[in-house]
Write a protein that holds these residues in place. Structure first.
Motif, PDB file in Angstrom:
ATOM      1  N   VAL A  98      35.253  38.580  28.286  1.00 11.79           N
ATOM      2  CA  VAL A  98      36.243  38.120  29.268  1.00 11.79           C
ATOM      3  C   VAL A  98      35.585  37.943  30.634  1.00 11.79           C
ATOM      4  N   ALA A  99      34.775  38.909  31.043  1.00  8.72           N
ATOM      5  CA  ALA A  99      34.112  38.832  32.351  1.00  8.72           C
ATOM      6  C   ALA A  99      33.164  37.636  32.406  1.00  8.72           C
ATOM      7  N   GLN A 100      32.377  37.421  31.360  1.00 10.54           N
ATOM      8  CA  GLN A 100      31.420  36.310  31.347  1.00 10.54           C
ATOM      9  C   GLN A 100      32.130  34.959  31.320  1.00 10.54           C
ATOM     10  N   THR A 101      33.219  34.874  30.577  1.00 13.50           N
ATOM     11  CA  THR A 101      33.973  33.614  30.527  1.00 13.50           C
ATOM     12  C   THR A 101      34.563  33.297  31.898  1.00 13.50           C
ATOM     13  N   GLN A 103      33.421  34.339  34.798  1.00  6.78           N
ATOM     14  CA  GLN A 103      32.300  34.023  35.692  1.00  6.78           C
ATOM     15  C   GLN A 103      31.820  32.593  35.457  1.00  6.78           C
ATOM     16  N   ARG A 104      31.737  32.182  34.208  1.00  4.98           N
ATOM     17  CA  ARG A 104      31.292  30.827  33.875  1.00  4.98           C
ATOM     18  C   ARG A 104      32.250  29.777  34.438  1.00  4.98           C
ATOM     19  N   LEU A 105      33.546  30.103  34.528  1.00  2.33           N
ATOM     20  CA  LEU A 105      34.545  29.168  35.060  1.00  2.33           C
ATOM     21  C   LEU A 105      34.764  29.333  36.562  1.00  2.33           C
ATOM     22  N   GLY A 106      34.031  30.232  37.187  1.00  3.05           N
ATOM     23  CA  GLY A 106      34.168  30.452  38.623  1.00  3.05           C
ATOM     24  C   GLY A 106      35.390  31.265  38.991  1.00  3.05           C
ATOM     25  N   ILE A 107      35.828  32.136  38.107  1.00  2.00           N
ATOM     26  CA  ILE A 107      36.990  33.000  38.346  1.00  2.00           C
ATOM     27  C   ILE A 107      36.492  34.429  38.472  1.00  2.00           C
ATOM     28  N   GLU A 108      36.926  35.092  39.521  1.00  2.00           N
ATOM     29  CA  GLU A 108      36.505  36.478  39.727  1.00  2.00           C
ATOM     30  C   GLU A 108      37.352  37.392  38.846  1.00  2.00           C
ATOM     31  N   VAL A 109      36.694  38.029  37.876  1.00  3.94           N
ATOM     32  CA  VAL A 109      37.363  38.935  36.954  1.00  3.94           C
ATOM     33  C   VAL A 109      36.791  40.322  37.196  1.00  3.94           C
ATOM     34  N   THR A 110      37.532  41.130  37.956  1.00  2.96           N
ATOM     35  CA  THR A 110      37.031  42.465  38.286  1.00  2.96           C
ATOM     36  C   THR A 110      37.950  43.573  37.798  1.00  2.96           C
ATOM     37  N   ASP A 111      39.209  43.276  37.610  1.00 12.20           N
ATOM     38  CA  ASP A 111      40.172  44.311  37.229  1.00 12.20           C
ATOM     39  C   ASP A 111      40.430  44.236  35.730  1.00 12.20           C
ATOM     40  N   LEU A 112      39.607  44.941  34.946  1.00 14.49           N
ATOM     41  CA  LEU A 112      39.723  44.980  33.494  1.00 14.49           C
ATOM     42  C   LEU A 112      40.057  46.398  33.051  1.00 14.49           C
ATOM     43  N   ARG A 113      41.049  46.537  32.196  1.00 11.45           N
ATOM     44  CA  ARG A 113      41.384  47.857  31.653  1.00 11.45           C
ATOM     45  C   ARG A 113      41.463  47.754  30.133  1.00 11.45           C
ATOM     46  N   PRO A 114      40.667  48.556  29.448  1.00 10.89           N
ATOM     47  CA  PRO A 114      40.724  48.497  27.980  1.00 10.89           C
ATOM     48  C   PRO A 114      42.027  49.107  27.468  1.00 10.89           C
ATOM     49  N   GLY A 115      42.520  48.521  26.382  1.00  7.66           N
ATOM     50  CA  GLY A 115      43.712  49.050  25.736  1.00  7.66           C
ATOM     51  C   GLY A 115      43.307  50.054  24.676  1.00  7.66           C
ATOM     52  N   THR A 116      44.279  50.644  24.034  1.00  3.88           N
ATOM     53  CA  THR A 116      43.971  51.605  22.970  1.00  3.88           C
ATOM     54  C   THR A 116      43.704  50.833  21.685  1.00  3.88           C
ATOM     55  N   VAL A 135      43.794  42.250  31.810  1.00  2.20           N
ATOM     56  CA  VAL A 135      43.058  41.636  32.911  1.00  2.20           C
ATOM     57  C   VAL A 135      44.052  41.256  33.997  1.00  2.20           C
ATOM     58  N   ASN A 136      43.779  41.698  35.233  1.00  6.23           N
ATOM     59  CA  ASN A 136      44.594  41.308  36.384  1.00  6.23           C
ATOM     60  C   ASN A 136      43.790  40.317  37.210  1.00  6.23           C
ATOM     61  N   LEU A 137      44.372  39.169  37.447  1.00  3.63           N
ATOM     62  CA  LEU A 137      43.719  38.118  38.230  1.00  3.63           C
ATOM     63  C   LEU A 137      44.592  37.824  39.441  1.00  3.63           C
ATOM     64  N   ALA A 138      43.973  37.813  40.619  1.00  2.00           N
ATOM     65  CA  ALA A 138      44.727  37.573  41.847  1.00  2.00           C
ATOM     66  C   ALA A 138      44.380  36.205  42.410  1.00  2.00           C
ATOM     67  N   LYS A 139      45.379  35.562  42.970  1.00  2.00           N
ATOM     68  CA  LYS A 139      45.249  34.301  43.690  1.00  2.00           C
ATOM     69  C   LYS A 139      44.447  33.279  42.884  1.00  2.00           C
ATOM     70  N   LEU A 140      45.050  32.874  41.782  1.00  2.00           N
ATOM     71  CA  LEU A 140      44.390  31.968  40.840  1.00  2.00           C
ATOM     72  C   LEU A 140      45.219  30.694  40.712  1.00  2.00           C
ATOM     73  N   ALA A 147      42.344  26.798  31.947  1.00  2.00           N
ATOM     74  CA  ALA A 147      40.977  26.667  31.412  1.00  2.00           C
ATOM     75  C   ALA A 147      40.471  28.016  30.899  1.00  2.00           C
ATOM     76  N   LEU A 148      40.767  29.096  31.628  1.00  2.00           N
ATOM     77  CA  LEU A 148      40.339  30.430  31.198  1.00  2.00           C
ATOM     78  C   LEU A 148      40.990  30.804  29.871  1.00  2.00           C
ATOM     79  N   LEU A 149      42.286  30.572  29.754  1.00  2.00           N
ATOM     80  CA  LEU A 149      42.993  30.912  28.515  1.00  2.00           C
ATOM     81  C   LEU A 149      42.445  30.128  27.325  1.00  2.00           C
ATOM     82  N   GLN A 150      42.178  28.840  27.540  1.00  2.00           N
ATOM     83  CA  GLN A 150      41.620  28.022  26.454  1.00  2.00           C
ATOM     84  C   GLN A 150      40.229  28.514  26.053  1.00  2.00           C
TER      85      GLN A 150
END
Length: 189
Positions: A98-101, A103-116, A135-140, A147-150
């Protein structure tokens, strides 16, 4: 055979005793009866042919439907085999993916929380394990989010966006805050 010859002789004798006018009428009556019998026979044959043609048409339609169903079944089997191959593939590190995808699209992905981690679906006999990341994304902007979802769902293995929550922003009407739950699936064992 002798009885037929006797009937024929009796008929000829009876016919020869008739007056010429009666002979014409009897001949016309015999022709009319013969034509009526031919008409009935022809009609019955035509109905039989029409019934057979209708039966052939119905059976052809059934065969065509069976062909369509068989093609759909083969396609579903191929999709199932493809999905099972993805499920058997190497495990996917979901947080890194998720983080690499992003980053590749120019989206800052910093707030990641793993689920159970758990089983996908219900039942103890379920052979599929599920791993989720919130994943929490702000101001997108919406095109970037789409594009990120696809890209996430086109990734290696079986990756699905399970939940998407959007909140509008008051400071920028073209942007949204998004919370996404992304899941990946793997066969157990």
């Amino acid at each position: 055979m002798e009885t037929i010859r006797k009937w024929k002789a009796d008929l000829e004798a009876w016919f020869s005793r008739l007056a010429p006018r009666e002979r014409v009428m009897v001949t016309a009556g015999a022709i009319a009866v013969g034509c009526f019998i031919l008409f009935l026979t022809f009609t019955k044959v035509q109905r039989g042919i029409a019934a057979r043609e209708a039966s052939v048409d119905r059976k052809t339609e059934v065969i065509a439907q069976v062909g369509k169903l068989a093609e759909g079944f083969r396609q579903a089997q191929a999709e199932r085999a493809q999905l099972e191959a993805k499920l058997r593939g190497p495990p996917l590190q979901l947080m890194s993916f998720v983080a690499q995808t992003g980053q590749r699209l120019g989206i800052e992905v910093t707030d990641l929380r793993p689920g159970t981690p758990g089983a996908a679906g219900t039942g103890a006999a379920n052979p599929v394990a599920e791993e989720t990341v919130e994943v929490n994304l702000a101001k997108l902007e919406l095109p970037k989010l789409a594009a990120l979802l696809q890209e996430l769902e086109r990734g290696p293995g079986v990756v699905k966006v399970r939940r998407l929550a959007l909140r509008t922003r008051t400071d920028d009407p073209n942007a949204v805050d998004a919370t996404i739950v992304v899941a990946t699936y793997q066969l157990k064992g």
